[in-house]
Design an enzyme around this catalytic site. Structure first.
Site, PDB file in Angstrom:
ATOM      1  N   ASP A  45       0.744  -1.231   0.104  1.00 47.79           N
ATOM      2  CA  ASP A  45      -0.010  -0.041   0.025  1.00 47.79           C
ATOM      3  C   ASP A  45       1.114   1.385  -0.005  1.00 47.79           C
ATOM      4  OD1 ASP A  45      -2.600   1.222   0.513  1.00 47.79           O
ATOM      5  OD2 ASP A  45      -1.552   2.196   1.987  1.00 47.79           O
ATOM      6  N   ASN A 153      -4.874   2.009  -4.533  1.00 46.67           N
ATOM      7  CA  ASN A 153      -6.142   2.559  -5.294  1.00 46.67           C
ATOM      8  C   ASN A 153      -6.021   3.413  -6.083  1.00 46.67           C
ATOM      9  OD1 ASN A 153      -7.858   0.703  -4.110  1.00 46.67           O
ATOM     10  ND2 ASN A 153      -8.480   1.804  -2.304  1.00 46.67           N
TER      11      ASN A 153
END
Length: 258
Positions: A45, A153
């Site tokens: 991430d 994302n």
């Protein structure tokens, strides 16, 4: 020196990553390693590698005295809008979602952002500063032969700009945006991009999560999962848990080595 020997070296208490440990950090958790699994890659991430608090400093210049509350509301709506759109089948990439969430957060606080300030705030998401241990850790893992990729994302453009701005793009084998799957983490389709792009089975890829929700999603998917709890927040009350937790990349290196 073999890859395993190298990883054991950097993961030791006096290894090169240990120099990046904060003076006071939450206690790491290292349960027994999964047996007979050779780790060959790591997916990250972004916020395990970059300090997200830099956005708040830009917001303070745009909205003096209101930056903390503005950014808090912005972050909450950012994720709510992403998940709402994914669930409703109304996908837009994360840059669009980020702008929509900012518009809501500003409006809710009675702020009227100029077009310049809006662009400045959205751009700040792609101009974050790496944590102090990021570059040495990535370089060590590259030398050890591990395949590395952010799995984020962020839209492809946001991701590329962020890595280029920090001068880290050359340290990754791929840049994985969940936009490829037209969804967002924690959808299993988002995590499945890691094995698909790196060409490795999920069992051989460690996922490094910044948020507890992301650690839960990666664990549900089946990744060996490490929760890099940089800010010492409370764990999520979910049925899934990371295989290990720790506050810096030194603990992640130890987990990978084991």
């Amino acid at each position: 020196m073999s890859r395993r020997q190298f990883l054991r070296l950097v993961a030791g208490a006096g290894g090169l990553l240990g120099a990046c440990r904060p003076k006071s950090t939450p206690t790491a958790s290292q349960p027994p390693a999964r047996e007979n699994v050779e780790i060959r890659g790591i997916c990250f991430d972004l916020f395990t590698l970059f300090d997200p608090r830099g956005v708040e400093r830009v917001a303070e210049a745009v909205a003096p005295g209101q930056a903390a509350e503005l950014c808090r509301d912005w972050r909450v709506r950012q994720f709510e809008y992403a998940w709402l759109r994914a669930t409703a089948g109304q996908y837009r990439d994360f840059e669009v979602v980020t702008g929509e969430a900012l518009d809501y957060a500003a409006g809710a606080r009675g702020l009227s952002l100029s077009a310049v300030d809006r662009r400045r705030l959205v751009a700040a998401c792609s101009e974050l500063t790496p944590w102090p241990d990021t570059r040495p850790a990535l370089e060590a893992w590259r030398r050890a032969g591990l395949r590395l990729a952010p799995l984020a994302n962020y839209s492809p453009g946001m991701l590329s700009r962020l890595l280029a701005h920090a001068g880290l793009a050359g340290l990754f084998d791929a840049e994985i945006s969940t936009d490829r799957a037209r969804t967002f983490k924690p959808s299993p389709r988002a995590y499945a991009l890691g094995p698909a792009v790196l060409g490795l089975p999920r069992e051989q890829i460690v996922f490094a999560a910044f948020g507890g929700w992301d650690a839960a999603g990666a664990a549900w998917y089946g990744f060996p999962t490490f929760w890099l709890n940089r800010l010492g927040v409370a764990p999520e009350a979910l049925s899934a848990a990371a295989d290990a937790t720790g506050p810096t990349l030194a603990e992640l290196a130890a987990f990978v080595a084991r």
